[in-house]
Design an enzyme around this catalytic site. Structure first.
Site, PDB file in Angstrom:
ATOM      1  N   GLY A 127      70.094   5.050 126.297  1.00  0.00           N
ATOM      2  CA  GLY A 127      70.597   3.772 125.629  1.00  0.00           C
ATOM      3  C   GLY A 127      72.060   4.010 125.187  1.00  0.00           C
ATOM      4  O   GLY A 127      72.494   4.987 125.675  1.00  0.00           O
ATOM      5  N   ASP A 128      72.745   2.939 124.609  1.00  0.00           N
ATOM      6  CA  ASP A 128      73.930   3.096 124.309  1.00  0.00           C
ATOM      7  C   ASP A 128      74.192   2.721 122.874  1.00  0.00           C
ATOM      8  O   ASP A 128      73.380   2.110 122.460  1.00  0.00           O
ATOM      9  CB  ASP A 128      74.818   1.699 124.889  1.00  0.00           C
ATOM     10  CG  ASP A 128      75.005   1.922 126.509  1.00  0.00           C
ATOM     11  OD1 ASP A 128      75.414   2.922 126.696  1.00  0.00           O
ATOM     12  OD2 ASP A 128      75.092   0.929 127.074  1.00  0.00           O
ATOM     13  N   GLY A 129      75.128   3.813 122.456  1.00  0.00           N
ATOM     14  CA  GLY A 129      75.540   3.328 120.974  1.00  0.00           C
ATOM     15  C   GLY A 129      76.926   2.912 120.756  1.00  0.00           C
ATOM     16  O   GLY A 129      77.563   2.539 121.514  1.00  0.00           O
ATOM     17  N   PHE A 171      79.425   4.850 119.901  1.00  0.00           N
ATOM     18  CA  PHE A 171      80.402   5.630 120.441  1.00  0.00           C
ATOM     19  C   PHE A 171      80.039   6.455 121.617  1.00  0.00           C
ATOM     20  O   PHE A 171      80.988   7.241 122.151  1.00  0.00           O
ATOM     21  CB  PHE A 171      80.811   6.884 119.519  1.00  0.00           C
ATOM     22  CG  PHE A 171      80.821   6.305 117.962  1.00  0.00           C
ATOM     23  CD1 PHE A 171      82.208   5.656 117.853  1.00  0.00           C
ATOM     24  CD2 PHE A 171      80.077   6.254 117.086  1.00  0.00           C
ATOM     25  CE1 PHE A 171      82.295   5.087 116.542  1.00  0.00           C
ATOM     26  CE2 PHE A 171      80.141   5.769 115.847  1.00  0.00           C
ATOM     27  CZ  PHE A 171      81.461   5.295 115.429  1.00  0.00           C
ATOM     28  N   GLY A 172      79.049   6.287 122.519  1.00  0.00           N
ATOM     29  CA  GLY A 172      78.908   6.901 123.811  1.00  0.00           C
ATOM     30  C   GLY A 172      77.417   6.482 124.246  1.00  0.00           C
ATOM     31  O   GLY A 172      76.499   5.671 123.533  1.00  0.00           O
ATOM     32  N   THR A 173      77.233   6.869 125.345  1.00  0.00           N
ATOM     33  CA  THR A 173      76.055   6.537 126.131  1.00  0.00           C
ATOM     34  C   THR A 173      75.149   7.777 126.169  1.00  0.00           C
ATOM     35  O   THR A 173      75.776   8.951 126.174  1.00  0.00           O
ATOM     36  CB  THR A 173      76.222   6.193 127.584  1.00  0.00           C
ATOM     37  OG1 THR A 173      77.057   5.070 127.560  1.00  0.00           O
ATOM     38  CG2 THR A 173      74.887   5.648 128.149  1.00  0.00           C
ATOM     39  N   VAL A 174      73.765   7.760 126.024  1.00  0.00           N
ATOM     40  CA  VAL A 174      72.955   8.876 125.918  1.00  0.00           C
ATOM     41  C   VAL A 174      72.029   8.957 127.178  1.00  0.00           C
ATOM     42  O   VAL A 174      71.597   7.793 127.710  1.00  0.00           O
ATOM     43  CB  VAL A 174      71.824   8.678 124.621  1.00  0.00           C
ATOM     44  CG1 VAL A 174      71.025   9.884 124.515  1.00  0.00           C
ATOM     45  CG2 VAL A 174      72.641   8.640 123.330  1.00  0.00           C
ATOM     46  N   LYS A 225      74.389  13.005 124.876  1.00  0.00           N
ATOM     47  CA  LYS A 225      75.492  11.749 124.529  1.00  0.00           C
ATOM     48  C   LYS A 225      76.808  12.306 125.366  1.00  0.00           C
ATOM     49  O   LYS A 225      77.450  13.178 124.901  1.00  0.00           O
ATOM     50  CB  LYS A 225      75.604  11.664 122.936  1.00  0.00           C
ATOM     51  CG  LYS A 225      76.381  10.534 122.494  1.00  0.00           C
ATOM     52  CD  LYS A 225      76.879  10.865 120.925  1.00  0.00           C
ATOM     53  CE  LYS A 225      75.801  10.468 120.100  1.00  0.00           C
ATOM     54  NZ  LYS A 225      76.219  10.325 118.717  1.00  0.00           N
ATOM     55  N   ASP A 274      75.973   5.679 108.548  1.00  0.00           N
ATOM     56  CA  ASP A 274      75.821   4.789 109.637  1.00  0.00           C
ATOM     57  C   ASP A 274      74.110   4.656 109.658  1.00  0.00           C
ATOM     58  O   ASP A 274      73.414   4.835 110.772  1.00  0.00           O
ATOM     59  CB  ASP A 274      76.120   5.114 110.892  1.00  0.00           C
ATOM     60  CG  ASP A 274      76.162   4.046 111.893  1.00  0.00           C
ATOM     61  OD1 ASP A 274      76.047   2.751 111.352  1.00  0.00           O
ATOM     62  OD2 ASP A 274      76.281   4.319 113.277  1.00  0.00           O
TER      63      ASP A 274
END
Length: 701
Positions: free
Chosen positions: A375-377, A379-382, A396, A492
């Site tokens: 998945g994407d957050g 601040f970054g991709t996991v 991440k 968050d």
């Protein structure tokens, strides 16, 4: 001495030959990016903006400026805006919606979307809502006569009994006015300046809507701002490598990924001036070396004259020298061995976390193959990965390696290595902060996020009946209570950051925005950060972060658990786009049944209806605009545990006849987590009330 002077002469000659070449050979892209975009009143638009004679590589994708009839324009998410002003000191561009520039009632008058990866609303931006084609009221005393914020469209004809109004978004309306405005053909939200809102509040009748919309509003841009600051401080020009899609710093001699290595002054240096400076420096060096050699020669002569009268030392001198050298040679391996051990220790841990090499994590994720993406957050991709020791992990990969990302990286490592809790995700390690990419390695949580199960890819799985949702609420509140007790604010909290294992146990994740909160202050002043739909409105307005900001966000999570709806959904009715506003309205108007997910059995199961209603009341308290009216996370946890205990008591007291089909269904439904398994202590009695709520809350022991 003659040999040394000859050597210096050669070096200086090479400098004189080299300097003119390096100065005169100005990089072509550096020259091209020196020219700003010029259009109308806008004469100095530099990075991240590009367009016209300024090439794309001088800007950032999404910041193209077009000059139409000497008017600078930018297109954001298919909407065209006039560019009014650019404030480079604050990275804010002031814009106005082009469609509304000369017409309060344009044909294309839908809500203006915003690309939040490139822009955020500036702190002084607020919304007003325009209501179009509202019919005449049928009430005895026409409602439209008491609504002052009226405006006309050029297409409106006299005596057509059709009206248009504008109001500050989220204004408190009476039920009659709300019902009346609900009959209007359209309602559109547009952004304006905060000072404009104040003028509307002071004298709504005299406000000229056209001028209000022409004043526009501010957008804070996000285009590698920190990296650009560093580049400009080295007197470089910021740009974007169109081949690699990475930030680049254009320097007079050649581009650099980060900063100029040999910065010049802002205006550049004349070739003659550079040569003069180098020549002067070289002459100074020669003079200093010359004087040094003279002094050394005189000291040597003086020393020799003194030693003529001294006796020759015994032959043990050689032995002593040998011993000294032997001792030194024996100590050198020991020294370097210790240093190597120290360096290895530094490499192997960072703030208490294991340090992985970039190569090791590349291998674990198959070079970050797209098929491994979890998945994407923000601040970054996991990515899913398997370490050499067999551990299954989630890696991440932060989007950028800049100062801001390093701060978030360090922040998350520091928090997760010092705090341990069964409902917090475990951090296995990270790369070095000096690695070419910032990577964080977590335990792999296999069952996705709460958001996935509520309104994502697993929304129709039926794996989140009410007992499981209540357990998720309890365990999330337990984790946040633990953080607050440890002087940490998550900042968050959202369903995308609440992970679930195979037993549906909660693991709260993503601490990049978290803040350590001093115990001797009431709040921390900081620019609002977080996810739209979850951000505390008082934090957004006053820039004051407190633990009650997490309480507000958790209130939104509670409403999501009740409704299975997203926190923000532009496909909903304009009044219901923001879930928190929708929930507060439904609860106040005794319309909770319209909010609750029908699959929970709210209408058919009295126990579920009672518990859901109590949770909704708790969420209502968490969503209060005034933070002082919200409960603490400790109180929220105790209320939820009280509800859960009531559920367990009801289950033990009630005898249920389970059919064969029901038994099969329950077999596949994960059991609720026992409250005893979560970290926490004794139950206590909590009683509170709020002037903004019609509910009283009593949790019995």
């Amino acid at each position: 001495m003659d040999l040394l002077l000859s050597f210096l002469f050669i070096i200086i000659t090479l400098l004189f030959v080299h300097v003119p070449t390096s100065v005169l050979a100005i990089d072509e892209k550096y020259q091209n990016c020196s020219a700003p975009v010029r259009c109308g009143n806008l004469q100095d638009a530099g990075y991240p903006f590009w367009g016209g004679d300024r090439p794309e590589y001088c800007g950032y994708p999404g910041f193209r400026l077009d000059c139409n009839d000497n008017v600078p324009e930018i297109t954001i998410a298919d909407r065209t805006y006039r560019v009014l002003k650019i404030d480079r000191s604050s990275n804010v561009v002031s814009v106005a919606i082009e469609d509304y520039w000369d017409n309060n009632c344009p044909t294309n008058r839908g809500n203006s979307p915003l690309n939040f990866t490139l822009f955020d609303y500036a702190s002084d931006a607020q919304n007003i809502t325009l209501y179009y084609n509202c019919p005449a009221s049928s009430a005895n005393e026409s409602i439209e006569t008491v609504l002052p914020n009226r405006f006309n469209c050029s297409s409106d004809e006299p005596n057509t009994n059709v009206y248009n109004y504008f109001f500050i978004t989220n204004s408190g309306f009476s039920s009659a006015i709300s019902a009346y405005l609900g009959n209007c053909d359209d309602g559109v939200q547009v952004s304006v300046l905060g000072s404009t809102i104040q003028s509307i509040e002071r004298d709504p009748v005299s406000v000229n809507l056209t001028l209000v919309l022409r004043d526009g509003f501010g957008l804070a841009w996000k285009a590698n701002n920190n990296m650009c600051d560093r580049c400009q401080q080295s007197n470089g020009l910021c740009g974007h490598d169109t081949d690699t899609s990475e930030f680049i710093c254009y320097c007079p001699d050649q581009p650099d990924p980060y900063t100029c290595q040999n910065p010049q002054s802002d205006n550049g240096l004349e070739t003659g001036a550079v040569i003069g400076i180098v020549a002067g420096a070289a002459a100074g060096i020669i003079l200093i070396v010359f004087l040094f050699l003279i002094i050394r020669k005189r000291r040597k002569i003086a020393a020799q004259s003194k030693t003529k009268d001294l006796k020759t030392p015994p032959t043990s001198k050689g032995t002593s020298t040998t011993t000294t050298n032997t001792s030194l040679s024996q100590s050198i391996p020991s020294y370097f061995s210790s240093k190597s051990d120290l360096e290895r220790g530094v490499r192997n841990t960072y703030l208490g976390a294991q340090v992985f090499s970039h190569t090791e994590l590349e291998q674990a994720t198959e070079n970050f193959h797209p098929s491994k993406e979890l998945g994407d957050g923000g601040f970054g991709t996991v990515y899913h990965g398997v370490l050499k020791d067999g551990r299954v992990v989630a890696v991440k990969r932060l989007y950028e390696n800049n100062i801001k990302r390093v701060e978030q990286f360090t922040n998350e490592v520091e928090i997760l290595t010092t705090l341990r809790h069964p409902n917090l995700v475990a951090l296995y390690g990270c790369t070095s902060r000096h690695s070419r990419e910032l990577l964080l390695v977590y335990e792999y949580i296999p069952n996705g996020t709460v958001a996935d199960h509520l309104h994502g890819r697993n929304a129709n799985s039926g794996l989140l009946p009410w007992p499981v949702r209540l357990s998720i609420a309890v365990e999330t509140a337990n984790a946040l209570t633990f953080l607050h007790a440890s002087d940490v604010i998550h900042r968050d909290v959202k369903t995308n950051n609440i992970l679930l294992d195979n037993n549906f146990q909660v693991k709260v994740a993503d601490f990049g925005l978290s803040r350590l909160f001093p115990t001797d202050v009431t709040h921390v002043s900081t620019a609002p950060q977080g996810t739209p739909g979850y951000v505390d409105p008082e934090y957004y307005q006053c820039y004051q972060l407190t633990d009650k900001s997490d309480v507000y966000s958790f209130g939104v999570v509670l409403i999501e658990l009740i409704s299975s709806l997203e926190a923000v959904d532009t496909n909903r009715h304009r009044h219901n786009i923001n879930l928190s506003n929708m929930a507060v309205s439904k609860i106040q108007n005794h319309e909770l049944n319209e909010l609750v997910d029908p699959s929970l059995g709210f209408e058919t199961n009295s126990a579920v209806r009672r518990m859901v209603t109590t949770v909704a009341e708790l969420a209502f308290r968490c969503l209060q605009q005034d933070r002082d009216m919200r409960p603490s996370m400790q109180e929220v946890l105790e209320v939820l545990r009280g509800i859960q205990n009531e559920q367990f008591g009801a289950e033990k007291a009630e005898v249920v006849d389970i059919s064969t089909d029901d038994a099969a269904l329950l077999k596949n439904t994960p059991p609720p987590i026992s409250p005893d398994s979560a970290a926490g202590t004794d139950k206590w009695v909590s009683s509170s009330d709020t002037s903004n709520s019609s509910f009283d809350f009593i949790v019995k022991k």
